[in-house]
Motif scaffolding. Structure first.
Motif, PDB file in Angstrom:
ATOM      1  N   CYS A 594      -1.221   4.173   4.501  1.00  0.00           N
ATOM      2  CA  CYS A 594      -1.009   4.060   3.062  1.00  0.00           C
ATOM      3  C   CYS A 594      -1.523   5.329   2.370  1.00  0.00           C
ATOM      4  O   CYS A 594      -2.327   6.063   2.925  1.00  0.00           O
ATOM      5  N   PRO A 595      -1.035   5.585   1.158  1.00  0.00           N
ATOM      6  CA  PRO A 595      -1.434   6.825   0.476  1.00  0.00           C
ATOM      7  C   PRO A 595      -2.835   6.742  -0.109  1.00  0.00           C
ATOM      8  O   PRO A 595      -3.346   7.737  -0.598  1.00  0.00           O
ATOM      9  N   SER A 596      -3.429   5.540  -0.064  1.00  0.00           N
ATOM     10  CA  SER A 596      -4.725   5.207  -0.662  1.00  0.00           C
ATOM     11  C   SER A 596      -4.625   5.121  -2.182  1.00  0.00           C
ATOM     12  O   SER A 596      -3.704   5.653  -2.796  1.00  0.00           O
ATOM     13  N   CYS A 597      -5.571   4.411  -2.760  1.00  0.00           N
ATOM     14  CA  CYS A 597      -5.608   4.225  -4.213  1.00  0.00           C
ATOM     15  C   CYS A 597      -7.025   3.781  -4.564  1.00  0.00           C
ATOM     16  O   CYS A 597      -7.924   3.861  -3.723  1.00  0.00           O
ATOM     17  N   ARG A 599      -8.282   1.049  -4.587  1.00  0.00           N
ATOM     18  CA  ARG A 599      -8.782  -0.076  -3.793  1.00  0.00           C
ATOM     19  C   ARG A 599      -9.283   0.366  -2.419  1.00  0.00           C
ATOM     20  O   ARG A 599      -9.843  -0.444  -1.682  1.00  0.00           O
ATOM     21  N   THR A 600      -9.015   1.611  -2.069  1.00  0.00           N
ATOM     22  CA  THR A 600      -9.251   2.062  -0.701  1.00  0.00           C
ATOM     23  C   THR A 600     -10.722   1.984  -0.316  1.00  0.00           C
ATOM     24  O   THR A 600     -11.592   2.365  -1.095  1.00  0.00           O
ATOM     25  N   MET A 626      -4.468   1.088   6.885  1.00  0.00           N
ATOM     26  CA  MET A 626      -4.344   0.658   5.497  1.00  0.00           C
ATOM     27  C   MET A 626      -5.714   0.576   4.848  1.00  0.00           C
ATOM     28  O   MET A 626      -6.674   0.073   5.443  1.00  0.00           O
ATOM     29  N   GLY A 627      -5.761   1.020   3.591  1.00  0.00           N
ATOM     30  CA  GLY A 627      -7.040   1.157   2.916  1.00  0.00           C
ATOM     31  C   GLY A 627      -7.676  -0.131   2.449  1.00  0.00           C
ATOM     32  O   GLY A 627      -8.874  -0.162   2.185  1.00  0.00           O
ATOM     33  N   CYS A 628      -6.915  -1.217   2.315  1.00  0.00           N
ATOM     34  CA  CYS A 628      -7.527  -2.442   1.814  1.00  0.00           C
ATOM     35  C   CYS A 628      -6.877  -3.676   2.414  1.00  0.00           C
ATOM     36  O   CYS A 628      -5.718  -3.645   2.805  1.00  0.00           O
ATOM     37  N   ASN A 631      -3.640  -5.644   0.173  1.00  0.00           N
ATOM     38  CA  ASN A 631      -2.218  -5.350   0.354  1.00  0.00           C
ATOM     39  C   ASN A 631      -1.882  -4.837   1.730  1.00  0.00           C
ATOM     40  O   ASN A 631      -0.735  -4.885   2.153  1.00  0.00           O
ATOM     41  N   GLY A 632      -2.883  -4.281   2.413  1.00  0.00           N
ATOM     42  CA  GLY A 632      -2.631  -3.605   3.680  1.00  0.00           C
ATOM     43  C   GLY A 632      -1.838  -4.437   4.683  1.00  0.00           C
ATOM     44  O   GLY A 632      -0.784  -4.001   5.149  1.00  0.00           O
ATOM     45  N   GLU A 635       1.775  -4.779   3.741  1.00  0.00           N
ATOM     46  CA  GLU A 635       2.562  -3.568   3.583  1.00  0.00           C
ATOM     47  C   GLU A 635       2.701  -2.755   4.858  1.00  0.00           C
ATOM     48  O   GLU A 635       3.492  -1.823   4.909  1.00  0.00           O
TER      49      GLU A 635
HETATM   50  S1  SF4 Z   1      -2.845  -0.656   1.078  1.00  0.00           S
HETATM   51 FE1  SF4 Z   1      -4.466  -1.095  -0.405  1.00  0.00          FE
HETATM   52  S2  SF4 Z   1      -5.653   0.819  -0.445  1.00  0.00           S
HETATM   53 FE2  SF4 Z   1      -3.693   1.345   0.461  1.00  0.00          FE
HETATM   54  S3  SF4 Z   1      -2.454   2.062  -1.288  1.00  0.00           S
HETATM   55 FE3  SF4 Z   1      -1.983  -0.144  -0.952  1.00  0.00          FE
HETATM   56  S4  SF4 Z   1      -3.373  -1.170  -2.385  1.00  0.00           S
HETATM   57 FE4  SF4 Z   1      -4.180   0.915  -2.133  1.00  0.00          FE
END
Ligand code: SF4
Length: 690
Positions: A594-597, A599-600, A626-628, A631-632, A635
């Protein structure tokens, strides 16, 4: 709530763009987003998302400014709960104080209350219909029609307050569906399919229209470009069938980083831009967010130029639209599912069920030095005087009229221009490349494999009609048309109509004009120029768009990228990268990161590199990073294994969609992941022969 039809709209096949032959932008309804409108005849907008903690006001403001300076026209910021949504007001205030009026977008998952706060502050909110009012349970429940209708009414109760706020405050909304994070309701009826993705958004869009709210933008993202392309096409067709034309936000989720991330993004986004779809682009890279806008700009700029060139050409004609006579929709191919074009296998070299072949041009290389083949994936050992092949060793090298002065590896096929091939003493593994005329007049052809260079228009010529067909024949399809992908695609359509199953190598040529060079430092300490970086990236983006757009539909038995100014090594890795991204030939591990955000929970870039350093030899495995945990898991879609942040210094490991080790210490997480891969029999020691 008025009664809604729970069934998907019935769609007519094949109409997802203005034209399959001419470049024509699908004009959508204009949507107001602050003072930067989207859709209609506005430019295709560029955007990205911050990676900072939304409660870190200064950090978010400064990162936003870097993104804006890199070309972002909208900045998206995550709002996981009410407190972050409230802090958007502070972030907005500070940006405005510093003179930046760029519209802000709040990213919402699971939290309608945060959305309603954010919609009063920022210019646009993004909701994911898969989780706006649903907690995913991954249950495969069968819904009766009345249960399904009941679910829709429950969603309406949760969603309509947000629509009311958006109407009152003039806030726009993106309904952003993601493959892999669909509601149980949608999954039970449509599965995790493009149709499910479309219907997921359509349910919310219909609710908005019932409330006379039309300030919508729609997205259909996936980390698999094939799925993503099919979903957007189906969305357009479904929208048009229901009298809608909302702007499209294009993106490939979790594309990864570096070359892979750029190639994957270009395959998905570029394929749609080629067909005139898309009003805004977000490239998702596991890199600093300001690295994304230049990639998006390079993708979009090609169509600014194309539009101008074709407008001049079409001056006399009416602009294409869904209803104009210029619109050409005829396709013998179903654009909503992947099906490899049927071809024969030419002497066990190419075509049939074989993976697409890769051709690289080494005709200008130093053919006195065996190490020249390193760039084609054959690593020469002077000590042993032998070559090592890898997963990314090309299948053919084109030498034109040049003869090497060393012995080639036994399995590498050489291609020569016909007149030179004729004179070769030893023709083993050497094959001729003809023009169409040469082939018709030749009295000396290869018994194994004959390649003919051809342009799409040749298919209508008398010469083509006189072509003697046998199973040694392979076409090398070239184009010099401005809208080259569509030109080549038309050839495939015609071949299908004529029932011709000759294998085709798609060839595209690129030249990059010299520019002034500015020195910059490479990680290995050598000097590289920014010009090198720019033209290499552009080659990757253009070739991924042009070739990827055909491969995602199953066209092409081989690819040939011709770019004299670019290193053969870059061309080789780009070619294999495109085949990997289109899932037509897997030659390496795939990372869905994931691109991170905001929530990461860990440094995505460092973690991705660390995981890559130990697993990059596991060809064909898909690893989600995945950072979280929010959603990880959804997604990372079809990843085989997942490494997901689940708390500070805590990681949860997944086998497919199942969490198999929860909240383990991040210091051991990679070893544990390798342990799981090993348990499953999928581990290979890095240096073992495979
Ligand atoms: S998986 Fe979680 S941390 Fe990664 S971009 Fe999506 S919401 Fe942000």
């Amino acid at each position: 709530m008025p009664s809604m039809n729970a069934d998907a709209a019935k769609v007519l096949p094949g109409r997802y763009c203005n034209s399959l032959t001419e470049y024509s932008r699908f004009v959508t309804r204009e949507v107001a987003i602050g003072d930067v409108p989207m859709g209609g005849n506005n430019p295709i907008r560029i955007q990205s998302m911050t990676t900072t903690d939304t409660m870190d006001t200064i950090g978010t403001v400064e990162q936003s400014i870097r993104m804006i300076n890199a070309g972002c026209e909208y900045v998206r910021i995550t709002a996981p709960s009410i407190k972050e949504a409230q802090n958007l007001a502070e972030i907005k205030k500070q940006l405005r104080q510093r003179g930046y009026t760029t519209p802000l977008v709040a990213d919402i998952h699971f939290t309608p209350n945060a959305a309603e706060v954010a919609a009063r502050i920022v210019e646009k909110v993004r909701v994911n219909p898969g989780n706006y009012a649903d907690k995913k349970k991954f249950d495969q429940i069968d819904y009766t029609d009345s249960e399904y209708q009941g679910e829709l009414e429950r969603i309406y109760q949760k969603f309509s307050p947000l629509v009311k706020v958006c109407k009152e405050y003039g806030t726009a909304m993106r309904i952003g569906t993601n493959h892999g994070s669909l509601s149980d309701r949608i999954m039970s009826r449509y599965g995790d399919t493009p149709q499910g993705m479309v219907e997921s958004a359509m349910e919310f869009m219909r609710m908005c229209e019932m409330m006379n709210y039309y300030n919508l933008v729609i997205s259909m993202k996936s980390s698999n470009p094939q799925v993503m392309v099919q979903a957007y096409r189906l969305l357009v067709e479904t929208m048009v069938a229901e009298g809608m034309n909302y702007p499209l936000h294009l993106g490939v989720t979790e594309a990864g980083d570096g070359e892979d991330g750029r190639i994957k993004s270009a395959v998905g986004i570029g394929s749609l831009l080629e067909d005139g779809l898309g009003d805004t682009v977000r490239v998702s890279l596991t890199e600093e967010p300001e690295a994304e806008a230049p990639v998006a700009i390079a993708l979009v700029n090609r169509y600014v130029e194309r539009n101008q060139e074709l407008r001049i050409k079409n001056q006399e004609k009416k602009e294409a639209s869904f209803d104009s006579p210029l619109a050409t929709h005829y396709s013998p191919h179903n654009p909503y599912e992947y099906k490899k074009r049927h071809t024969y296998e030419a002497n066990a070299f190419i075509g049939g069920h074989m993976v697409p072949r890769v051709v690289v041009d080494l005709s200008s290389a130093n053919l006195k030095d065996p190490a020249v083949l390193n760039d084609a994936g054959y690593i020469y050992s002077p000590l042993l005087d032998k070559y090592n092949m890898g997963e990314q060793s090309v299948d053919f090298v084109y030498l034109a009229d040049q003869l090497p002065s060393f012995i080639f590896p036994g399995n590498l096929k050489q291609l020569y221009n016909y007149s030179t091939w004729q004179k070769l003493d030893n023709k083993t593994m050497c094959h001729p490349v003809f023009t169409l005329k040469e082939y018709l007049q030749a009295d000396d052809r290869s018994s194994a494999l004959n390649l003919i260079r051809i342009k799409p228009a040749d298919i209508d010529s008398d010469d083509f009609g006189h072509l003697p067909l046998d199973k040694s024949l392979v076409f090398v399809l070239e184009t010099d048309a401005v809208h080259g992908m569509a030109d080549q695609r038309t050839f495939f359509f015609k071949m299908e109509e004529l029932g011709l199953d000759v294998p085709v190598i798609i060839k595209r040529s690129y030249s990059f004009s010299p520019k002034s060079e500015v020195g910059s430092q490479k990680s290995d300490g050598n000097l590289r120029t920014t010009y090198d970086v720019e033209r290499t990236t552009n080659l990757q983006l253009y070739a991924s768009t042009d070739l990827g757009a055909l491969l995602v539909d199953g066209f092409g038995d081989g690819i040939w990228i011709d770019a004299p100014e670019i290193d053969a090594k870059v061309i080789t890795s780009t070619a294999f990268g495109i085949l990997q991204a289109t899932r037509s030939r897997i030659s390496k591990t795939e990372y869905i990161s994931c691109p991170s955000c905001g929530r990461t929970l860990f440094d995505l870039m460092i973690t991705t590199q660390m995981i890559r350093s130990r697993t990059s030899h596991l060809k064909g495995l898909k690893i989600g990073i995945m950072g979280c945990i929010v959603n990880g898991p959804g997604e990372m879609a079809d990843a085989d294994y997942g490494y997901v942040g689940s708390g500070t210094d805590k990681v949860t490991l997944y086998r497919g969609k199942e969490a198999v080790k929860k909240n383990i210490n991040s210091a051991n997480a990679l070893d544990e992941l390798i342990g799981i891969i090993r348990e499953d029999g999928n581990w290979i020691e890095p240096n073992s022969e495979h």
